[in-house]
Design an enzyme around this catalytic site. Structure first.
Site, PDB file in Angstrom:
ATOM      1  N   GLU A   6       0.813  -1.215   0.000  1.00 54.79           N
ATOM      2  CA  GLU A   6       0.000   0.000   0.000  1.00 54.79           C
ATOM      3  C   GLU A   6       0.848   1.266   0.000  1.00 54.79           C
ATOM      4  O   GLU A   6       1.967   1.267   0.489  1.00 54.79           O
ATOM      5  CB  GLU A   6      -0.902   0.008   1.250  1.00 54.79           C
ATOM      6  CG  GLU A   6      -1.915  -1.130   1.208  1.00 54.79           C
ATOM      7  CD  GLU A   6      -2.895  -1.141   2.386  1.00 54.79           C
ATOM      8  OE1 GLU A   6      -4.054  -1.449   2.156  1.00 54.79           O
ATOM      9  OE2 GLU A   6      -2.496  -0.851   3.522  1.00 54.79           O
TER      10      GLU A   6
ATOM     11  N   CYS B 231       3.472   8.604   1.533  1.00 49.88           N
ATOM     12  CA  CYS B 231       3.995   7.615   2.472  1.00 49.88           C
ATOM     13  C   CYS B 231       4.252   6.333   1.670  1.00 49.88           C
ATOM     14  O   CYS B 231       3.322   5.710   1.169  1.00 49.88           O
ATOM     15  CB  CYS B 231       2.958   7.415   3.571  1.00 49.88           C
ATOM     16  SG  CYS B 231       3.475   6.273   4.826  1.00 49.88           S
TER      17      CYS B 231
ATOM     18  N   CYS C   3       6.563  -7.160   7.070  1.00 49.97           N
ATOM     19  CA  CYS C   3       7.712  -6.690   7.856  1.00 49.97           C
ATOM     20  C   CYS C   3       8.234  -7.857   8.691  1.00 49.97           C
ATOM     21  O   CYS C   3       7.444  -8.667   9.168  1.00 49.97           O
ATOM     22  CB  CYS C   3       7.271  -5.537   8.774  1.00 49.97           C
ATOM     23  SG  CYS C   3       8.647  -4.694   9.584  1.00 49.97           S
TER      24      CYS C   3
ATOM     25  N   CYS D 168       6.549  -5.161  15.902  1.00 50.02           N
ATOM     26  CA  CYS D 168       6.179  -4.166  16.904  1.00 50.02           C
ATOM     27  C   CYS D 168       4.717  -4.445  17.268  1.00 50.02           C
ATOM     28  O   CYS D 168       3.880  -4.613  16.377  1.00 50.02           O
ATOM     29  CB  CYS D 168       6.365  -2.768  16.348  1.00 50.02           C
ATOM     30  SG  CYS D 168       8.072  -2.516  15.800  1.00 50.02           S
TER      31      CYS D 168
ATOM     32  N   CYS E 225       1.670  -2.355  15.839  1.00 49.06           N
ATOM     33  CA  CYS E 225       1.639  -2.056  14.399  1.00 49.06           C
ATOM     34  C   CYS E 225       0.938  -3.168  13.635  1.00 49.06           C
ATOM     35  O   CYS E 225       1.297  -4.340  13.771  1.00 49.06           O
ATOM     36  CB  CYS E 225       3.069  -1.886  13.895  1.00 49.06           C
ATOM     37  SG  CYS E 225       3.185  -1.714  12.099  1.00 49.06           S
TER      38      CYS E 225
ATOM     39  N   CYS F 259      -0.956   5.842  10.221  1.00 46.55           N
ATOM     40  CA  CYS F 259       0.278   5.156  10.629  1.00 46.55           C
ATOM     41  C   CYS F 259      -0.031   3.820  11.260  1.00 46.55           C
ATOM     42  O   CYS F 259      -0.824   3.743  12.193  1.00 46.55           O
ATOM     43  CB  CYS F 259       0.982   5.936  11.720  1.00 46.55           C
ATOM     44  SG  CYS F 259       1.814   7.363  11.183  1.00 46.55           S
TER      45      CYS F 259
HETATM   46  N1  SAH Z   1       9.291   0.344   9.925  1.00 48.09           N
HETATM   47  C1  SAH Z   1       9.561   1.727  10.047  1.00 48.09           C
HETATM   48  C2  SAH Z   1       8.683   2.591   9.175  1.00 48.09           C
HETATM   49  C3  SAH Z   1       7.220   2.238   9.041  1.00 48.09           C
HETATM   50  S1  SAH Z   1       6.161   2.552  10.400  1.00 48.09           S
HETATM   51  C4  SAH Z   1       9.447   2.146  11.496  1.00 48.09           C
HETATM   52  O1  SAH Z   1       8.984   1.364  12.305  1.00 48.09           O
HETATM   53  O2  SAH Z   1       9.877   3.252  11.805  1.00 48.09           O
HETATM   54  C5  SAH Z   1       5.932   4.322  10.459  1.00 48.09           C
HETATM   55  C6  SAH Z   1       5.620   4.839  11.854  1.00 48.09           C
HETATM   56  O3  SAH Z   1       4.291   4.482  12.284  1.00 48.09           O
HETATM   57  C7  SAH Z   1       6.552   4.279  12.920  1.00 48.09           C
HETATM   58  O4  SAH Z   1       6.976   5.254  13.814  1.00 48.09           O
HETATM   59  C8  SAH Z   1       5.660   3.291  13.588  1.00 48.09           C
HETATM   60  O5  SAH Z   1       6.136   2.948  14.843  1.00 48.09           O
HETATM   61  C9  SAH Z   1       4.337   4.002  13.616  1.00 48.09           C
HETATM   62  N2  SAH Z   1       3.193   3.141  13.916  1.00 48.09           N
HETATM   63  C10 SAH Z   1       3.079   1.818  13.682  1.00 48.09           C
HETATM   64  N3  SAH Z   1       1.861   1.367  14.083  1.00 48.09           N
HETATM   65  C11 SAH Z   1       1.188   2.426  14.583  1.00 48.09           C
HETATM   66  C12 SAH Z   1      -0.133   2.595  15.111  1.00 48.09           C
HETATM   67  N4  SAH Z   1      -0.986   1.592  15.184  1.00 48.09           N
HETATM   68  N5  SAH Z   1      -0.500   3.837  15.505  1.00 48.09           N
HETATM   69  C13 SAH Z   1       0.356   4.873  15.377  1.00 48.09           C
HETATM   70  N6  SAH Z   1       1.599   4.776  14.868  1.00 48.09           N
HETATM   71  C14 SAH Z   1       2.026   3.567  14.470  1.00 48.09           C
HETATM   72 FE1  SF4 Z   2       7.712  -3.105  10.990  1.00 48.36          FE
HETATM   73 FE2  SF4 Z   2       5.539  -1.859  11.911  1.00 48.36          FE
HETATM   74 FE3  SF4 Z   2       7.644  -2.198  13.535  1.00 48.36          FE
HETATM   75 FE4  SF4 Z   2       7.812  -0.443  11.502  1.00 48.36          FE
HETATM   76  S1  SF4 Z   2       6.422  -0.303  13.269  1.00 48.36           S
HETATM   77  S2  SF4 Z   2       9.324  -2.000  12.089  1.00 48.36           S
HETATM   78  S3  SF4 Z   2       6.533  -1.510   9.944  1.00 48.36           S
HETATM   79  S4  SF4 Z   2       6.367  -3.835  12.641  1.00 48.36           S
END
Ligand code: SAH
Ligand code: SF4
Length: 411
Positions: A122, A135, A142, A146, A149, A387
């Site tokens: 996406e 974005c 991934c 996390c 996420c 995000c």
């Molecule tokens: N993998 C990279 C980039 C993609 S995520 C990273 O983790 O930095 C982009 C941003 O969105 C990151 O800061 C991530 O931690 C945040 N993010 C992920 N899930 C989220 C959620 N459910 N609500 C708000 N921010 C989130």
């Molecule tokens: Fe991967 Fe989501 Fe963690 Fe970014 S925030 S490293 S996309 S699992």
């Protein structure tokens, strides 16, 4: 996966499937998207052009491809009449396939895209009063998990190629009608200012879509170099931000070889909490991460590092956490700003977003500590474009199917 081969990813133990630079096509033609000028020149020479012709034609085609956004060789009017069909027979200029395009009530747009070997990913466009941010995704899924996420609940399918990464930017320019217009018979020595972009909707790029960009370093670097090249998409590195969850061993190379702004997903200030919510912390801890940030090439007070901090109710959002955040950033003498991201929920998530009062209080403490800490307004929540909400429909469906199967098995 016939089109992919295994490639070791720095910092990871297991190799992941990585595609070739050119994905084979059934019709035998080669897709030039994502290739640098030198590679295009090589391919033209391999296809039979002499060295001089290959050099000249690759320069012209490169310009049409990345600077003008042309996808059809017949529109490349400064190429000879015989050259255009010659190219059409042997090459194509592709784009990722658009499976679905959605529009949020707040103007945010999300595209579900598909690679030529059938994987979905996406991209999101977020328009604002004075800027428009795309974005961009770097991987399908991934490897990191996390816990807050949604993408992290998907397994890694594969890295995106440079063509699939730069293709997102090009597709966005197609959709926004933003390719420079003007005389289409640009001579080699013509002044680039002879034509202008008819809009500036897409002004910024963030590598914050699906995936961890520093686990797909080479392809992300090659794609962003095409985006930043003055003869290519010509977007300034100051308008591009790469977000990493903290792949410490790759951060220096990111600064040296790409040179874009850095955002770091910090999200917690103590080892137990960060270990839990950003599990890569077990490998590269907070101290090591902040040290790598302090050493990041190009960071300065004029180009501060952004620390992203997702606000999770009762998990990482106390006043003590805010004070500790200020202490840590100051102890490392970091040119920093903090971006507070209200948690965006998704089905099955184990967290809730902190209350607006809590987020405000956290933000105030960081501000009082002398560090800017704006609260990011969630965008595109209604179309799951915010995000951390990105996860492809196909995957969502298979998960729903799995859930149904589980329910059936338990009943
Ligand atoms: N993998 C990279 C980039 C993609 S995520 C990273 O983790 O930095 C982009 C941003 O969105 C990151 O800061 C991530 O931690 C945040 N993010 C992920 N899930 C989220 C959620 N459910 N609500 C708000 N921010 C989130
Ligand atoms: Fe991967 Fe989501 Fe963690 Fe970014 S925030 S490293 S996309 S699992």
């Amino acid at each position: 996966m016939a089109d992919t081969e295994l490639m070791p990813i720095p910092g990871q133990i297991d190799p992941v499937p990585a595609p070739r630079d050119i994905t084979p096509r059934e019709d035998g033609r080669l897709d030039l998207i994502g290739l640098p000028k030198s590679r295009i020149r090589e391919l033209f020479a391999e296809a039979g052009l002499d060295e001089k012709q290959a050099k000249l034609r690759s320069k012209q085609v490169y310009h049409w491809l990345y600077h003008r956004g042309v996808t059809d060789f017949t529109e490349m009017t400064d190429l000879g009449k015989t050259m255009r069909p010659w190219l059409t027979q042997r090459f194509v200029i592709g784009r990722p396939e658009v499976v679905e395009a959605q529009h949020s009530a707040d103007g945010t747009r999300k595209w579900l895209l598909r690679t030529s070997d059938g994987h979905d990913f996406e991209m999101v466009f977020i328009p604002d009063a004075n800027r428009g941010t795309l974005c961009v995704s770097s991987q399908v899924g991934c490897t990191l998990n996390c816990t807050f996420c949604h993408t992290g609940t998907m397994r890694l399918v594969r890295n995106l190629t440079p063509g699939e990464i730069v293709g997102q930017v090009m597709l966005a320019r197609d959709a926004l009608g933003e390719w420079p217009k003007g005389r289409m018979d640009m001579a080699e020595d013509e002044d680039e200012t002879a034509y202008t972009s008819d809009g500036r909707l897409l002004t910024n790029i963030v590598m914050m879509g699906m995936g961890e960009p520093l686990y797909n370093f080479d392809n992300v670097r090659d794609a962003l170099n095409l985006v930043m090249d003055g003869e290519g998409l010509a977007l300034s590195k100051r308008r591009i931000t790469l977000s990493t969850s903290g792949v410490v061993p790759m951060m220096e190379r990111c600064g040296a070889e790409i040179g874009v702004n850095l955002a770091v997903s910090l999200h917690a200030v103590t080892k137990p909490v960060r270990d839990e919510i950003v599990p890569i912390n077990r490998k590269y801890g907070i101290e090591e991460l902040l040290k790598a940030c302090a050493d990041y090439p190009g960071a300065s007070n004029a180009r501060r590092i952004t620390f992203e901090y997702v606000m999770l109710d009762g998990k990482n959002d106390s006043d003590e956490d805010a004070h500790e955040l200020v202490r840590l950033l100051k102890a490392h003498n970091l040119p920093a700003k903090v971006n507070l991201i209200p948690f965006n929920p998704w089905p099955g998530a184990q967290y809730e977003c902190s209350s607006p009062e809590r987020i405000r209080s956290f933000s105030n403490i960081v501000f009082e500590g002398g560090i800017s800490a704006p609260i990011r307004t969630p965008r595109g929540r209604d179309i799951d474009a915010a995000c951390g909400q990105l996860r492809t429909a196909a995957e969502k469906k298979s998960r729903a199917e799995r859930d149904r199967e589980e329910a059936a098995a338990n009943s």
